[in-house]
Design a protein around this motif. Structure first.
Motif, short mmCIF file in Angstrom:
data_model
loop_
_atom_site.label_atom_id
_atom_site.label_comp_id
_atom_site.label_asym_id
_atom_site.label_seq_id
_atom_site.Cartn_x
_atom_site.Cartn_y
_atom_site.Cartn_z
N LEU A 150 0.85 -1.18 0.00
CA LEU A 150 0.00 0.00 0.00
C LEU A 150 0.89 1.23 0.00
O LEU A 150 1.45 1.60 1.02
N MET A 151 1.08 1.82 -1.17
CA MET A 151 1.87 3.04 -1.31
C MET A 151 3.22 2.91 -0.62
O MET A 151 3.64 3.76 0.17
N GLY A 152 3.90 1.82 -0.89
CA GLY A 152 5.23 1.58 -0.34
C GLY A 152 5.24 0.86 1.00
O GLY A 152 6.31 0.51 1.49
N GLY A 182 -8.11 -4.42 8.69
CA GLY A 182 -8.38 -3.10 9.21
C GLY A 182 -9.49 -2.42 8.43
O GLY A 182 -9.79 -2.80 7.30
N TRP A 183 -10.08 -1.43 9.08
CA TRP A 183 -11.19 -0.67 8.50
C TRP A 183 -10.96 0.81 8.74
O TRP A 183 -10.31 1.19 9.71
N MET A 184 -11.49 1.63 7.87
CA MET A 184 -11.51 3.07 8.13
C MET A 184 -12.84 3.62 7.63
O MET A 184 -13.54 2.98 6.83
N SER A 185 -13.16 4.78 8.13
CA SER A 185 -14.38 5.45 7.70
C SER A 185 -14.00 6.83 7.18
O SER A 185 -12.90 7.32 7.44
N GLY A 186 -14.93 7.42 6.44
CA GLY A 186 -14.65 8.74 5.90
C GLY A 186 -15.90 9.43 5.40
O GLY A 186 -17.00 8.85 5.38
N ILE A 187 -15.70 10.67 5.01
CA ILE A 187 -16.75 11.47 4.40
C ILE A 187 -16.16 12.05 3.12
O ILE A 187 -15.04 12.55 3.12
N THR A 188 -16.92 11.98 2.04
CA THR A 188 -16.46 12.50 0.76
C THR A 188 -17.54 13.39 0.17
O THR A 188 -18.71 12.99 0.09
N ASN A 201 -10.69 11.02 5.84
CA ASN A 201 -10.88 9.66 6.34
C ASN A 201 -9.94 9.39 7.51
O ASN A 201 -9.02 10.16 7.76
N ASP A 202 -10.19 8.31 8.18
CA ASP A 202 -9.42 7.94 9.36
C ASP A 202 -8.31 6.96 8.99
O ASP A 202 -8.28 5.83 9.45
N GLN A 203 -7.39 7.42 8.15
CA GLN A 203 -6.28 6.58 7.73
C GLN A 203 -5.36 6.26 8.92
O GLN A 203 -4.80 5.17 8.99
N VAL A 204 -5.23 7.18 9.87
CA VAL A 204 -4.42 6.92 11.06
C VAL A 204 -5.01 5.74 11.83
O VAL A 204 -4.27 4.85 12.27
N GLY A 205 -6.33 5.71 11.98
CA GLY A 205 -6.96 4.58 12.67
C GLY A 205 -6.69 3.27 11.96
O GLY A 205 -6.43 2.24 12.60
N LEU A 206 -6.72 3.30 10.63
CA LEU A 206 -6.40 2.09 9.86
C LEU A 206 -4.96 1.67 10.12
O LEU A 206 -4.69 0.48 10.36
N PHE A 207 -4.03 2.62 10.10
CA PHE A 207 -2.62 2.29 10.31
C PHE A 207 -2.38 1.72 11.71
O PHE A 207 -1.54 0.84 11.89
N ILE A 208 -3.12 2.21 12.70
CA ILE A 208 -3.00 1.65 14.06
C ILE A 208 -3.47 0.19 14.05
O ILE A 208 -2.81 -0.69 14.60
N GLN A 209 -4.61 -0.08 13.40
CA GLN A 209 -5.13 -1.44 13.33
C GLN A 209 -4.14 -2.38 12.64
O GLN A 209 -4.03 -3.56 12.99
N LEU A 210 -3.43 -1.87 11.64
CA LEU A 210 -2.48 -2.69 10.88
C LEU A 210 -1.14 -2.82 11.59
O LEU A 210 -0.25 -3.51 11.11
N GLY A 211 -0.99 -2.17 12.74
CA GLY A 211 0.26 -2.23 13.48
C GLY A 211 1.36 -1.34 12.92
O GLY A 211 2.53 -1.51 13.24
N LEU A 212 0.99 -0.38 12.11
CA LEU A 212 1.97 0.52 11.47
C LEU A 212 2.26 1.75 12.32
O LEU A 212 3.24 2.44 12.06
N MET A 213 1.38 2.02 13.28
CA MET A 213 1.53 3.15 14.19
C MET A 213 1.09 2.71 15.57
O MET A 213 0.21 1.87 15.68
#
Length: 143
Positions: A93-95, A103-109, A125-137
């Protein structure tokens, strides 16, 4: 076109193009060739081909990706969606190498629609929340 038709277009583009089992051709059908996407990474902000590439990036990273539009509001040429999406991170995912985690994220567009085509997009969107779920942060400390 009616607000209901605009809602259908925006729902289809988001749920079908960004879900792994969806149809990417909705982008060709319903997104303007000169789309301006203020939400996408800088190199993918212009044109329907860029939106298609963005969808493919997410679909390759999450081969079971599922996006659902939960709420949708339209007024004049503006259609706003609240959505969520996620799956299992099995591809780059982008490197970022695959984690094998779900993982899941939500957003508004916000989508501006003209003559049956999405011409402009903004979102958050909550990309930070997704990264936490994936163990990236790390998760934020409590308290």
């Amino acid at each position: 076109m009616s607000n209901q038709q605009y809602k259908t277009i925006v729902r289809r583009v988001n749920e079908e193009a960004f879900s792994a089992d969806g149809d990417l051709s909705v982008i060709d059908e319903f997104v303007a060739a000169d789309l301006v996407d203020h939400t996408a990474p800088p190199h993918l902000q212009h044109g329907n081909a860029s939106l298609k590439e963005l969808a493919l990036i997410w679909r390759r990273a999450f081969p079971d990706l599922k996006v659902t539009v939960h709420d949708i509001v339209a007024e004049d040429d503006l259609v706003v969606i609240a959505w969520s999406g996620g799956g299992t991170h099995l591809g780059e995912l982008m490197g970022i190498p695959p984690t094998g985690k779900s993982g899941w994220m939500s957003g508004i567009t916000f989508n501006r629609v003209q003559d049956g085509r999405i011409v402009e997009r903004w979102g958050n969107n909550d990309q930070v929340g997704l990264f936490i779920q994936l163990g990236l942060m790390p998760a934020p400390a409590a308290g």
